[in-house]
Enzyme design. Sequence first.
Site, PDB file in Angstrom:
ATOM      1  N   LYS A 138      74.467 -96.395  27.540  1.00 52.28           N
ATOM      2  CA  LYS A 138      75.803 -96.189  26.962  1.00 52.28           C
ATOM      3  C   LYS A 138      75.891 -94.826  26.292  1.00 52.28           C
ATOM      4  O   LYS A 138      76.844 -94.070  26.502  1.00 52.28           O
ATOM      5  CB  LYS A 138      76.105 -97.287  25.949  1.00 52.28           C
ATOM      6  N   ASN A 139      74.923 -94.503  25.461  1.00 59.99           N
ATOM      7  CA  ASN A 139      75.004 -93.277  24.666  1.00 59.99           C
ATOM      8  C   ASN A 139      74.812 -92.016  25.494  1.00 59.99           C
ATOM      9  O   ASN A 139      75.173 -90.927  25.040  1.00 59.99           O
ATOM     10  CB  ASN A 139      73.987 -93.328  23.529  1.00 59.99           C
ATOM     11  N   ARG A 142      84.928 -93.738  19.195  1.00 62.19           N
ATOM     12  CA  ARG A 142      84.666 -92.457  18.578  1.00 62.19           C
ATOM     13  C   ARG A 142      84.249 -91.382  19.570  1.00 62.19           C
ATOM     14  O   ARG A 142      84.521 -90.196  19.370  1.00 62.19           O
ATOM     15  CB  ARG A 142      83.576 -92.627  17.508  1.00 62.19           C
ATOM     16  N   CYS A 188      83.300 -98.103  15.718  1.00 58.08           N
ATOM     17  CA  CYS A 188      82.860 -99.201  14.858  1.00 58.08           C
ATOM     18  C   CYS A 188      82.994 -98.849  13.380  1.00 58.08           C
ATOM     19  O   CYS A 188      82.881 -97.686  12.992  1.00 58.08           O
ATOM     20  CB  CYS A 188      81.404 -99.558  15.159  1.00 58.08           C
ATOM     21  N   ARG A 223      82.035 -91.165   9.541  1.00 56.39           N
ATOM     22  CA  ARG A 223      81.410 -90.288  10.524  1.00 56.39           C
ATOM     23  C   ARG A 223      82.334 -89.088  10.722  1.00 56.39           C
ATOM     24  O   ARG A 223      83.044 -88.978  11.711  1.00 56.39           O
ATOM     25  CB  ARG A 223      81.173 -91.046  11.843  1.00 56.39           C
ATOM     26  N   PRO A 224      82.359 -88.203   9.734  1.00 59.73           N
ATOM     27  CA  PRO A 224      83.330 -87.107   9.763  1.00 59.73           C
ATOM     28  C   PRO A 224      83.091 -86.165  10.935  1.00 59.73           C
ATOM     29  O   PRO A 224      81.964 -85.993  11.395  1.00 59.73           O
ATOM     30  CB  PRO A 224      83.093 -86.403   8.423  1.00 59.73           C
ATOM     31  N   ILE A 225      84.183 -85.569  11.398  1.00 62.32           N
ATOM     32  CA  ILE A 225      84.089 -84.638  12.524  1.00 62.32           C
ATOM     33  C   ILE A 225      84.115 -83.190  12.045  1.00 62.32           C
ATOM     34  O   ILE A 225      84.306 -82.275  12.853  1.00 62.32           O
ATOM     35  CB  ILE A 225      85.221 -84.899  13.542  1.00 62.32           C
ATOM     36  N   ASP A 226      83.890 -82.975  10.759  1.00 62.09           N
ATOM     37  CA  ASP A 226      83.896 -81.611  10.221  1.00 62.09           C
ATOM     38  C   ASP A 226      82.875 -80.717  10.925  1.00 62.09           C
ATOM     39  O   ASP A 226      83.144 -79.524  11.149  1.00 62.09           O
ATOM     40  CB  ASP A 226      83.603 -81.626   8.714  1.00 62.09           C
ATOM     41  N   LEU A 227      81.693 -81.269  11.228  1.00 66.13           N
ATOM     42  CA  LEU A 227      80.669 -80.455  11.888  1.00 66.13           C
ATOM     43  C   LEU A 227      81.172 -79.938  13.230  1.00 66.13           C
ATOM     44  O   LEU A 227      80.879 -78.793  13.610  1.00 66.13           O
ATOM     45  CB  LEU A 227      79.385 -81.267  12.094  1.00 66.13           C
ATOM     46  N   ASP A 261      70.665 -97.385  15.354  1.00 66.77           N
ATOM     47  CA  ASP A 261      71.246 -98.402  16.226  1.00 66.77           C
ATOM     48  C   ASP A 261      70.336 -99.616  16.378  1.00 66.77           C
ATOM     49  O   ASP A 261      70.815-100.715  16.680  1.00 66.77           O
ATOM     50  CB  ASP A 261      71.542 -97.816  17.611  1.00 66.77           C
ATOM     51  N   ARG A 272      81.501-103.449  24.135  1.00 63.02           N
ATOM     52  CA  ARG A 272      81.525-101.987  24.127  1.00 63.02           C
ATOM     53  C   ARG A 272      80.205-101.411  24.644  1.00 63.02           C
ATOM     54  O   ARG A 272      80.195-100.321  25.222  1.00 63.02           O
ATOM     55  CB  ARG A 272      81.773-101.451  22.714  1.00 63.02           C
TER      56      ARG A 272
END
Length: 423
Positions: free
Chosen positions: A22-23, A92, A116, A121-125, A305, A397
């Site tokens: 999946k990942n 995400r 989830c 899990r910020p997307i700033d990076l 995980d 998922r």
Amino acid sequence: MGHYVVEGGHKISGEFTVHGSKNACLPILAATLLAEDEVVLENCPNISDFNQTIAILERLGCTITQENRTYTIDTSKIDSVEIKEETVQKMRSSILFLGALLGRTKKAILGYPGGCTIGKRPIDLHLNSFEKMGICIEEEDGFLHCSTSHILGYHIYLPYPSVGATENILLLAVKAEGATVIHNAAQEPEIVALAEFLRRCGGEIYGAGTSTIFIEGVTKLHGTNFCFPFDRIEATTLLCASAMTGGDIALAGVEISHMSATLDVFEKIGCIWQQKGNWLTMEPPKQLYSNLTIKTGPFPLFPTDAQPFFASLLTLAEGTCMIIETVFEQRFRHCKELCKMGAQIDINGQRAKIYGNAHLMGTEVYGTDLRGTAALILAGFAAEGTTTIHGAEFVERGYEDITGMFTSLGGQIQLLESCHESK
């Protein structure tokens, strides 16, 4: 929404071929947008996240054909750069379409991603790195409007080795003008798989799998054939299920170098594992032993995980275990449900103290995320009586036909339609 009904007291044992990752598949599906010819993907998993990502590609104008587990994707007629908000909120990983669309068209419109509920899990990076590479980013009505005239190579220093940020930078940098270097890059096997796919398409990428990745931008990428690697988290799920129920198991297609941290813990608690050619076999002891500390972290450390599965597993072990979660602040939500089944777990911030030798009893529990819900299913296999686990939509998922998978290994599990919404 559905729920699972699990009958405890049956060993999970036998042989199984692990599905595609999946990942690994989700960023590579996004990466197909960068190739201007057909891409053929093999060993594709039949999971909802994969199918939703395929639907995104179709809405962008891609032509997709399927034959069993092989998908052929033609991106030559892309006619949209917008991914609607309702699509983005479902998972995400859709954030990866930013890098891919910008690399292909120099434009992208995307709502904020979902996924989830396991913590921030910020997307700033992602966005900070993109701005350094020449991307103009504006927020309007909950959407990110991104555009550029030139993608510029840059030295990116990540404050944390984020998998998603590393993947997104790779997707953008492969089409940049000049060289990009990612410092403190994520080292997960899925990063290596993405880099290998891009290399096969004509990308110039070096150092994937280390903390420093060098990318020399190219003007065009072509199609290729690619086979997805095995899902190391699915493999870990199966190993935990066998250890919890006392069954011997053999998994085909596993690369043990991707699972060193989890296999080390299995060994410490008394399990005996071996690699035999393309097979990984494991035999659990009559009594599992604990008295250890598990600390999650970026690869090659113990994967976050896998943490929920070991929380379930260690409720049965002799001794006391401490789990320290360093990646997501809400990774212990399933522990409250485990306690309903008879587990003894104390949560203190990002630490969970698990007292072993629990006698788990079947009851009704509620999952709130993918891996936590799977961990409750594992507990159901080890419990006395019947366990009802709500939250099938989360499990679907990331697991292909989890009922069929466990039934083939001796488990007693059914998927039923819920008569009410899960919590």
